[in-house]
Motif scaffolding. Structure first.
Motif, PDB file in Angstrom:
ATOM      1  N   MET B   1      -0.800   3.448   8.506  1.00 50.47           N
ATOM      2  CA  MET B   1      -0.687   2.656   7.279  1.00 50.47           C
ATOM      3  C   MET B   1       0.718   2.089   7.150  1.00 50.47           C
ATOM      4  O   MET B   1       1.661   2.826   6.885  1.00 50.47           O
ATOM      5  N   ASN B   2       0.858   0.821   7.374  1.00 50.08           N
ATOM      6  CA  ASN B   2       2.199   0.248   7.344  1.00 50.08           C
ATOM      7  C   ASN B   2       2.465  -0.603   6.126  1.00 50.08           C
ATOM      8  O   ASN B   2       3.568  -1.059   5.928  1.00 50.08           O
ATOM      9  N   SER B   3       1.422  -0.785   5.313  1.00 49.65           N
ATOM     10  CA  SER B   3       1.606  -1.693   4.192  1.00 49.65           C
ATOM     11  C   SER B   3       1.438  -0.996   2.859  1.00 49.65           C
ATOM     12  O   SER B   3       0.787   0.031   2.752  1.00 49.65           O
ATOM     13  N   ILE B   4       2.063  -1.648   1.872  1.00 51.20           N
ATOM     14  CA  ILE B   4       1.912  -1.223   0.486  1.00 51.20           C
ATOM     15  C   ILE B   4       1.316  -2.416  -0.259  1.00 51.20           C
ATOM     16  O   ILE B   4       1.695  -3.562  -0.005  1.00 51.20           O
ATOM     17  N   ILE B   5       0.377  -2.137  -1.139  1.00 51.71           N
ATOM     18  CA  ILE B   5      -0.185  -3.220  -1.952  1.00 51.71           C
ATOM     19  C   ILE B   5       0.407  -3.107  -3.354  1.00 51.71           C
ATOM     20  O   ILE B   5       0.367  -2.046  -3.977  1.00 51.71           O
ATOM     21  N   VAL B   6       0.982  -4.218  -3.820  1.00 47.61           N
ATOM     22  CA  VAL B   6       1.536  -4.232  -5.167  1.00 47.61           C
ATOM     23  C   VAL B   6       0.525  -4.879  -6.101  1.00 47.61           C
ATOM     24  O   VAL B   6       0.042  -5.988  -5.833  1.00 47.61           O
ATOM     25  N   ARG B   7       0.172  -4.137  -7.160  1.00 44.39           N
ATOM     26  CA  ARG B   7      -0.677  -4.724  -8.204  1.00 44.39           C
ATOM     27  C   ARG B   7       0.010  -4.486  -9.542  1.00 44.39           C
ATOM     28  O   ARG B   7       1.040  -3.817  -9.610  1.00 44.39           O
ATOM     29  N   ASP B   8      -0.591  -5.011 -10.574  1.00 40.50           N
ATOM     30  CA  ASP B   8       0.058  -4.909 -11.887  1.00 40.50           C
ATOM     31  C   ASP B   8       0.249  -3.463 -12.334  1.00 40.50           C
ATOM     32  O   ASP B   8       1.080  -3.183 -13.198  1.00 40.50           O
ATOM     33  N   ASP B   9      -0.537  -2.560 -11.751  1.00 40.19           N
ATOM     34  CA  ASP B   9      -0.373  -1.164 -12.147  1.00 40.19           C
ATOM     35  C   ASP B   9       0.434  -0.372 -11.118  1.00 40.19           C
ATOM     36  O   ASP B   9       0.453   0.849 -11.147  1.00 40.19           O
ATOM     37  N   GLY B  10       1.109  -1.076 -10.210  1.00 44.89           N
ATOM     38  CA  GLY B  10       2.031  -0.356  -9.323  1.00 44.89           C
ATOM     39  C   GLY B  10       1.667  -0.443  -7.856  1.00 44.89           C
ATOM     40  O   GLY B  10       0.887  -1.313  -7.452  1.00 44.89           O
ATOM     41  N   PHE B  11       2.267   0.436  -7.074  1.00 45.49           N
ATOM     42  CA  PHE B  11       2.070   0.449  -5.620  1.00 45.49           C
ATOM     43  C   PHE B  11       0.781   1.183  -5.272  1.00 45.49           C
ATOM     44  O   PHE B  11       0.428   2.183  -5.906  1.00 45.49           O
ATOM     45  N   HIS B  12       0.120   0.698  -4.223  1.00 47.53           N
ATOM     46  CA  HIS B  12      -1.091   1.359  -3.728  1.00 47.53           C
ATOM     47  C   HIS B  12      -1.065   1.360  -2.214  1.00 47.53           C
ATOM     48  O   HIS B  12      -0.438   0.496  -1.607  1.00 47.53           O
ATOM     49  N   GLU B  13      -1.776   2.311  -1.636  1.00 44.63           N
ATOM     50  CA  GLU B  13      -1.994   2.236  -0.199  1.00 44.63           C
ATOM     51  C   GLU B  13      -2.940   1.063   0.047  1.00 44.63           C
ATOM     52  O   GLU B  13      -3.707   0.674  -0.833  1.00 44.63           O
ATOM     53  N   ASP B  14      -2.911   0.541   1.271  1.00 45.69           N
ATOM     54  CA  ASP B  14      -3.766  -0.601   1.594  1.00 45.69           C
ATOM     55  C   ASP B  14      -5.153  -0.128   2.006  1.00 45.69           C
ATOM     56  O   ASP B  14      -5.334   0.439   3.081  1.00 45.69           O
ATOM     57  N   GLU B  15      -6.136  -0.386   1.129  1.00 50.51           N
ATOM     58  CA  GLU B  15      -7.501   0.042   1.461  1.00 50.51           C
ATOM     59  C   GLU B  15      -8.072  -0.782   2.612  1.00 50.51           C
ATOM     60  O   GLU B  15      -9.080  -0.408   3.202  1.00 50.51           O
ATOM     61  N   LEU B  16      -7.449  -1.908   2.879  1.00 50.20           N
ATOM     62  CA  LEU B  16      -8.007  -2.790   3.908  1.00 50.20           C
ATOM     63  C   LEU B  16      -7.254  -2.696   5.226  1.00 50.20           C
ATOM     64  O   LEU B  16      -7.356  -3.586   6.066  1.00 50.20           O
ATOM     65  N   SER B  17      -6.494  -1.637   5.395  1.00 49.70           N
ATOM     66  CA  SER B  17      -5.649  -1.598   6.591  1.00 49.70           C
ATOM     67  C   SER B  17      -6.499  -1.619   7.866  1.00 49.70           C
ATOM     68  O   SER B  17      -6.048  -2.072   8.908  1.00 49.70           O
ATOM     69  N   GLU B  18      -7.732  -1.158   7.769  1.00 46.51           N
ATOM     70  CA  GLU B  18      -8.579  -1.132   8.970  1.00 46.51           C
ATOM     71  C   GLU B  18      -9.493  -2.358   9.042  1.00 46.51           C
ATOM     72  O   GLU B  18     -10.189  -2.548  10.029  1.00 46.51           O
ATOM     73  N   ALA B  19      -9.485  -3.128   7.973  1.00 40.90           N
ATOM     74  CA  ALA B  19     -10.457  -4.224   7.908  1.00 40.90           C
ATOM     75  C   ALA B  19     -10.133  -5.315   8.915  1.00 40.90           C
ATOM     76  O   ALA B  19      -8.979  -5.521   9.279  1.00 40.90           O
TER      77      ALA B  19
END
Ligand code: SF4
Lengths: 563, 167
Positions: B1-19
């Motif tokens: 997992m190399n990415s972070i997803i930024v949304r209005d409620d903060g940082f998240h792991e990338d659920e699509l990292s394998e997509a």
């Protein structure tokens, strides 16, 4: 005068707070210098040769006395007691400390001013005719349009990271004092055959390395479609302007490489799409803007004092001849205050002078001042009855130089004295020229003449559109000045032509003297200005004046060949 | 997992990292199942409406934070009527989060290095300090509804877990 709405106030304060945070994060290292750069640029902060420079927007060049006094205060408190008015109707402070900048921005916000988008690759401070609302040849005041564009472009989420900077100018007059044809977008208020007011839209003008005169992309745009259309131009530019080479990134290159017709059809297609969900601009906002620029309450008064003084005082007469322009009301005048004192730095004003100008504006010009792109200050609404008092006030402040529009009214960029990009000095050259022609006592004789000087190829001194343009270059470590002839910044806009090889700093002044002498010989009479004369006789006599040896050398060469 | 997803409620792991992401070119040859689209920032979005119902998400790259094409592209895609999730990916900085959201993006994908240097707080403060925009004031709020908040991105619905094929 437009005063900040509650929203403007909240917005600008939030921006200052945000920038305060960014400065702190830069200092803490959270932001790299590379990342900080576009953020500080969007707040007008440059890194110059010796220090930071803060460029403050004077939207469409209009200020009131309170704002001018605040600029004087800032100059005293955070700078070295002076400010520099620029060719983009901005004012620059050359010596602020990085840590002080958020405080300066707060002080500006106190008087409805800011430094937002005065640099960086975004839509810059929108400029307008400096005689707006006062000119006798005006079809409509361009400032409501400029203010609408200021609001629309401020922090526009889509257009903060354009391929390159983007400049818009608006005029409502036939005489193109806003130089609309040298801007990325030029807007001219016009009336259609159906008596409807709208805009002629020009695109792709600009000076710099590749000077180009803007072309008409839309002969008539109905007024209410202004924002969607401008947005369409910007979207097409943002998506297809070149990003591989910063010298080819301006929209003028896109126009040139894509072709005007192709670009027009792309813009029109985007415009159509934009119109589909465009429900018009909020009429409350528009009405508030229009109201802010309503004409002041003019008062008719007898002007015998002015007439008597004209008879009695030849200095006054001289100053009136150069400094007073026709107002839309015959009993009023537009006063241009020269910031080009012989031997001074073009465009500089001390805090004392700024305060004096503020006082005069408050008392005699319905509280209004303007900054012209020619780096002078305008008092736009002076009753003819008050002109003698204004003259006396200006004289007391050292601001009564009677040289507006003459050879010493020179536009010069900061050049080597301040600018990190400069390849040559520019201000000292302007000073030498002004001094020399003053000594010769020829200024009045020469009449209208625009000399414009840039310290490098970026052309901030607009040399391409000077009657005589001077471009300072660096030739193997030595300053070298190229002369262009025949440029024009008015409605007859033209790019000057390079006369020939450049001159050393020492040879420049004598060359200019020869040039001017030749004009005095060639002209039909005193009423034919340099530029008219140049247009009539062509460049040959002026070239031979500049390069007297050139013909001789050629003759010698021919002789040798024959022998 | 190399990415972070930024949304209005903060940082998240990338659920699509394998997509697996589909290119525009492939999309144009036709698809049979909903896909994740990767749109280059110099590609023309004009044909997209044909495929909107097949798109689970559109991802637009930012090769450099100074390259603002993605903002115009997002805005253009919204104007074409796209209501699904729009993701900006690459070098965006915290100070651009508000612009990204206002241009039509729902979320931003950044590298872990950048996320460490510019932690969550610096992104979220962009919205907290938002005084509102001149554009909303002039035009009224944009009629573009925000995408259903990452609903279709929940892990149990994510394509990797569903073994989502690509075309
Ligand atoms: S023309 Fe060159 S030297 Fe003069 S201000 Fe512009 S960049 Fe600096």
């Amino acid at each position: 005068m437009y005063n900040y709405s509650e929203f403007d106030e909240t917005f600008v304060r939030a921006r200052v707070a945000e920038f305060r945070g960014q400065v702190e994060r830069r200092i803490s290292g959270a932001l790299t210098e590379e990342e900080f750069k576009p953020l500080r640029l969007k707040n007008g902060l440059y890194l110059q040769l010796h220090a930071y420079m803060l460029r403050v927007a004077i939207p469409y060049g209009t200020l009131n006395s309170r704002q001018m006094r605040q600029l004087a205060m800032i100059a005293d408190r955070w700078d070295k007691g002076y400010g520099h008015f620029t060719t983009r109707q901005n004012v620059q402070f050359n010596w602020p400390g990085l840590g002080d900048v958020p405080d300066i921005l707060d002080a500006l916000a106190d008087v409805s001013m800011h430094a937002i988008q005065t640099s960086g690759n975004c839509i810059r401070n929108v400029t307008a005719d400096h005689f707006a609302g006062a000119a006798s040849d005006e079809c409509e005041d361009p400032r409501p349009t400029a203010e609408l564009l200021r609001q629309w472009s401020t922090d526009h989420p889509e257009f903060q990271y354009l391929p390159r900077k983007f400049k818009i100018a608006v005029t409502g007059s036939r005489a193109d004092r806003a130089v609309t044809r040298a801007h990325d977008i030029g807007l001219r208020l016009i009336t259609s055959e159906e008596e409807e007011t709208g805009y002629q839209v020009l695109v792709g003008g600009g000076l710099g390395r590749t000077p180009m005169i803007a072309k008409i992309i839309r002969p008539f745009l109905p007024r209410q479609h202004l924002l969607p259309y401008i947005e369409a131009i910007l979207r097409v530019y943002n998506l297809s302007g070149r990003r591989d080479n910063k010298y080819k990134a301006r929209i003028k290159i896109l126009v040139h490489e894509t072709g005007l017709d192709e670009l027009r059809s792309r813009i029109e297609a985007e415009f159509e799409r934009r119109l589909a969900d465009f429900a018009g601009v909020d009429q409350g906002v528009v009405a508030a803007i229009e109201e802010a620029f309503a004409a002041p309450a003019f008062v008719a008064r007898p002007n015998n004092r002015h007439l008597d003084r004209l008879d009695a005082d030849s200095n006054y007469r001289e100053w009136v001849r150069t400094s007073l322009a026709r107002h839309k009301r015959p009993d009023y005048g537009i006063v241009t205050v020269s910031l080009k004192r012989v031997g001074g730095t073009p465009g500089d004003a001390t805090s004392v002078q700024m305060t004096a100008l503020a006082d005069l504006a408050e008392k005699y010009s319905h509280d209004e001042l303007r900054v012209s792109h020619e780096q002078n200050i305008i008092l736009p609404h002076v009753s003819r009855a008050d002109i003698p008092a204004v003259y006396d006030g200006l004289r007391a402040a050292g601001l009564a130089s009677a040289n507006v529009g003459l050879i010493s009214d020179i536009i010069a960029c900061p050049g080597m004295d301040y600018c990190a990009l400069a390849t040559a000095r520019s201000i000292p050259v302007a000073q030498d020229i002004a001094r020399r022609f003053d000594e010769l006592g020829l200024e009045k004789e020469i009449g209208p003449m625009k000399i414009k000087i840039s310290g490098c190829i970026n052309a901030c001194g607009h040399h391409h559109v000077g009657h005589i343009g001077i471009l300072g270059l660096d030739r193997a470590g030595v300053e070298n000045y190229q002369i262009t002839l025949g440029g024009d910044a008015t409605d007859k806009a033209a790019i000057g032509r390079r006369a020939g090889p450049g001159f050393s700093a020492e040879a420049l002044l004598p060359a200019l003297e020869r040039l001017v002498d030749r004009y005095l010989v060639e002209r039909q009479d005193g009423s034919e200005s340099f530029i008219d004369c140049y247009r009539r006789v062509g460049e040959a006599p002026f070239k031979s004046a500049l390069y007297p040896g050139a013909t001789q050398r050629r003759t010698r060469f021919r002789r040798r060949k024959r022998a | 997992m190399n990415s972070i997803i930024v949304r209005d409620d903060g940082f998240h792991e990338d659920e699509l990292s394998e997509a697996v992401f589909t290119s525009l070119e492939t999309l144009k040859t036709g698809v049979e199942v909903p896909v994740y689209l990767h749109l280059e920032n110099d590609e023309d979005p004009a044909c997209l409406p044909l495929y909107f119902c097949w798109l689970r998400l559109i991802r637009i790259p930012f090769p450099d934070f100074a390259d603002g094409r993605g903002f115009s592209l997002a805005s253009a895609i919204r104007r074409l009527g796209y209501q699904g999730c729009l993701r900006a990916r690459g070098h965006l900085i915290a100070d651009q989060y508000r612009q990204a959201r206002q241009s039509g993006f729902d979320e931003v994908e950044i590298g872990k290095g950048l996320a460490a240097r510019q932690p969550e707080r610096q992104w979220l403060v962009q919205l907290a300090n938002n005084p509102g925009s001149y554009q909303d004031r002039l035009f009224g709020k944009r009629p573009v509804p925000a995408a259903p908040k990452s609903g279709h991105l929940r892990p149990e619905l994510s394509p990797s877990s569903a073994g989502m094929p690509t075309v």
